[in-house]
Every structure is written in structure tokens, then in C-alpha cells.
Design an enzyme around this catalytic site. Sequence first.
Site, PDB file in Angstrom:
ATOM      1  N   PRO A   9      44.397  79.012 -24.700  1.00 41.77           N
ATOM      2  CA  PRO A   9      43.458  78.290 -25.547  1.00 41.77           C
ATOM      3  C   PRO A   9      41.995  78.485 -25.158  1.00 41.77           C
ATOM      4  O   PRO A   9      41.655  78.532 -23.984  1.00 41.77           O
ATOM      5  CB  PRO A   9      43.872  76.828 -25.394  1.00 41.77           C
ATOM      6  CG  PRO A   9      44.612  76.762 -24.112  1.00 41.77           C
ATOM      7  CD  PRO A   9      45.278  78.099 -23.962  1.00 41.77           C
ATOM      8  N   ASN A  10      41.194  78.620 -26.188  1.00 39.04           N
ATOM      9  CA  ASN A  10      39.738  78.725 -26.110  1.00 39.04           C
ATOM     10  C   ASN A  10      39.223  80.041 -25.549  1.00 39.04           C
ATOM     11  O   ASN A  10      38.017  80.264 -25.512  1.00 39.04           O
ATOM     12  CB  ASN A  10      39.142  77.544 -25.324  1.00 39.04           C
ATOM     13  CG  ASN A  10      39.427  76.235 -25.992  1.00 39.04           C
ATOM     14  OD1 ASN A  10      39.195  76.081 -27.189  1.00 39.04           O
ATOM     15  ND2 ASN A  10      39.956  75.286 -25.252  1.00 39.04           N
ATOM     16  N   ARG A  17      30.941  80.278 -25.316  1.00 40.05           N
ATOM     17  CA  ARG A  17      31.047  78.954 -24.701  1.00 40.05           C
ATOM     18  C   ARG A  17      30.814  79.021 -23.193  1.00 40.05           C
ATOM     19  O   ARG A  17      31.276  79.941 -22.527  1.00 40.05           O
ATOM     20  CB  ARG A  17      32.421  78.344 -24.978  1.00 40.05           C
ATOM     21  CG  ARG A  17      33.573  79.097 -24.330  1.00 40.05           C
ATOM     22  CD  ARG A  17      34.927  78.478 -24.623  1.00 40.05           C
ATOM     23  NE  ARG A  17      35.285  77.463 -23.672  1.00 40.05           N
ATOM     24  CZ  ARG A  17      36.267  77.591 -22.783  1.00 40.05           C
ATOM     25  NH1 ARG A  17      37.003  78.676 -22.737  1.00 40.05           N
ATOM     26  NH2 ARG A  17      36.529  76.627 -21.942  1.00 40.05           N
ATOM     27  N   TYR A  22      31.942  81.166 -17.665  1.00 41.71           N
ATOM     28  CA  TYR A  22      32.876  82.222 -18.076  1.00 41.71           C
ATOM     29  C   TYR A  22      32.214  83.569 -18.362  1.00 41.71           C
ATOM     30  O   TYR A  22      32.911  84.541 -18.629  1.00 41.71           O
ATOM     31  CB  TYR A  22      33.654  81.766 -19.317  1.00 41.71           C
ATOM     32  CG  TYR A  22      34.421  80.498 -19.076  1.00 41.71           C
ATOM     33  CD1 TYR A  22      35.512  80.485 -18.222  1.00 41.71           C
ATOM     34  CD2 TYR A  22      34.046  79.308 -19.676  1.00 41.71           C
ATOM     35  CE1 TYR A  22      36.219  79.324 -17.977  1.00 41.71           C
ATOM     36  CE2 TYR A  22      34.749  78.137 -19.445  1.00 41.71           C
ATOM     37  CZ  TYR A  22      35.827  78.150 -18.591  1.00 41.71           C
ATOM     38  OH  TYR A  22      36.525  77.000 -18.348  1.00 41.71           O
ATOM     39  N   ASN A  73      46.531  84.216 -18.629  1.00 43.85           N
ATOM     40  CA  ASN A  73      45.467  83.242 -18.414  1.00 43.85           C
ATOM     41  C   ASN A  73      45.798  82.077 -19.339  1.00 43.85           C
ATOM     42  O   ASN A  73      45.463  82.107 -20.513  1.00 43.85           O
ATOM     43  CB  ASN A  73      44.097  83.827 -18.737  1.00 43.85           C
ATOM     44  CG  ASN A  73      42.976  82.844 -18.429  1.00 43.85           C
ATOM     45  OD1 ASN A  73      43.191  81.644 -18.337  1.00 43.85           O
ATOM     46  ND2 ASN A  73      41.771  83.373 -18.290  1.00 43.85           N
ATOM     47  N   ALA A  76      43.531  75.934 -20.161  1.00 42.02           N
ATOM     48  CA  ALA A  76      43.800  74.534 -19.816  1.00 42.02           C
ATOM     49  C   ALA A  76      45.288  74.233 -19.682  1.00 42.02           C
ATOM     50  O   ALA A  76      45.669  73.313 -18.952  1.00 42.02           O
ATOM     51  CB  ALA A  76      43.170  73.616 -20.860  1.00 42.02           C
ATOM     52  N   GLU A  97      49.226  84.965 -12.765  1.00 41.30           N
ATOM     53  CA  GLU A  97      48.275  84.096 -13.474  1.00 41.30           C
ATOM     54  C   GLU A  97      46.855  84.445 -13.061  1.00 41.30           C
ATOM     55  O   GLU A  97      46.603  84.713 -11.880  1.00 41.30           O
ATOM     56  CB  GLU A  97      48.568  82.632 -13.142  1.00 41.30           C
ATOM     57  CG  GLU A  97      47.666  81.667 -13.880  1.00 41.30           C
ATOM     58  CD  GLU A  97      48.086  80.225 -13.676  1.00 41.30           C
ATOM     59  OE1 GLU A  97      47.192  79.418 -13.354  1.00 41.30           O
ATOM     60  OE2 GLU A  97      49.282  79.899 -13.849  1.00 41.30           O
ATOM     61  N   HIS A  99      42.491  83.501 -13.749  1.00 41.92           N
ATOM     62  CA  HIS A  99      41.424  82.650 -14.285  1.00 41.92           C
ATOM     63  C   HIS A  99      40.110  83.363 -14.042  1.00 41.92           C
ATOM     64  O   HIS A  99      39.905  83.960 -12.975  1.00 41.92           O
ATOM     65  CB  HIS A  99      41.413  81.283 -13.599  1.00 41.92           C
ATOM     66  CG  HIS A  99      42.663  80.504 -13.860  1.00 41.92           C
ATOM     67  ND1 HIS A  99      42.846  79.781 -15.002  1.00 41.92           N
ATOM     68  CD2 HIS A  99      43.798  80.375 -13.132  1.00 41.92           C
ATOM     69  CE1 HIS A  99      44.047  79.217 -14.980  1.00 41.92           C
ATOM     70  NE2 HIS A  99      44.645  79.578 -13.851  1.00 41.92           N
ATOM     71  N   ARG A 106      35.767  73.948  -9.004  1.00 38.31           N
ATOM     72  CA  ARG A 106      35.431  73.192 -10.216  1.00 38.31           C
ATOM     73  C   ARG A 106      35.975  71.769 -10.136  1.00 38.31           C
ATOM     74  O   ARG A 106      36.281  71.284  -9.060  1.00 38.31           O
ATOM     75  CB  ARG A 106      35.958  73.954 -11.426  1.00 38.31           C
ATOM     76  CG  ARG A 106      35.282  75.342 -11.508  1.00 38.31           C
ATOM     77  CD  ARG A 106      35.460  76.053 -12.780  1.00 38.31           C
ATOM     78  NE  ARG A 106      35.024  75.278 -13.915  1.00 38.31           N
ATOM     79  CZ  ARG A 106      35.470  75.477 -15.152  1.00 38.31           C
ATOM     80  NH1 ARG A 106      36.360  76.420 -15.393  1.00 38.31           N
ATOM     81  NH2 ARG A 106      35.039  74.743 -16.147  1.00 38.31           N
TER      82      ARG A 106
END
Length: 145
Positions: A9-10, A17, A22, A73, A76, A97, A99, A106
Site C-alpha cells: 500500500p501507498n 509523498r 522515501y 515491501n 504498512a 522483506e 523497506h 522511525r
Amino acid sequence: MKILVINGPNLDRLGMREKNIYGSLKLNEINEIIQNYFKNKNTFIDFIQSNDEGKIISEIGNSEEKYNGIVINPGAYSHYSIGILDAIRGINIPVVEVHLSNIHSREEYRKKTITGEGCLGVISGFGHYSYIMAINALIDFYSKS
């Protein structure tokens, strides 16, 4: 070697964004960089992106017959999707995985990755290079098998 890269997502909003977190590259630009990096290395890569948890779960479940490994990835979803974790655990190919940002520097809720528990490893904090590192890890995994 055939790899599936799944973006959650996103990630379709990359480059628009939170550039300070990012970066400014769009997802299609990241995918192109990855393709170019591996184009002469006998590694074939397919990419999907979905904001839908069910589609991601289905793609993982359908990957076993088509791919040697997955780079995911989960965005969320990595922090709470037991469904994606179960899908990863339910296949017999390795998953790494990734990121883009360093999730450990964070917010507290980002530091725990539920989905990572089913993966060969988790790479975070290297921007788009996290994907390249993950694919190289899969290639190395098979070279030792």
C-alpha cells in the site's frame, strides 16, 4: 532465476509523498533501476503493486509455481498483517522483506515487522538499493543450496 517483487500500500505514491523519508523516485523508476541492474545477470523480475491486502496474499499464494523467490515491501501491512505472514509461511520459496526507510529509526509502531517473521531476512534503510540487496540475497541463497 525468476523473482517476483511485490509492493504494498501507498508505494504507488512514491515520488509524491514524504520525499524526505522515501525519496523522490517514483515506483516505476525504482523498478526500471532494478531491471537494469539485473538485465545481464540471468535474473528475470516481475513487479506488482497493490493497495489491497487480499491481492497481495493471492499473489504470494500463486507465486510458488512461477518464481524462485519473492522480494516484498508490504508497506504498512508489515506491522500487522497476519494474513500476509501466513501466506509467506505457506509457500516453499524464500521471501525477503524490504523497506526503503530505516524502520528502526522511525516511530515505535514501525519497528516491529510481523511479516518479516516469515521471511529469509529483512532489509531496510537503503532506499531503492534495498531491493537490489534483497535480490542478491536470493541469488546467494540459491548458490549455496
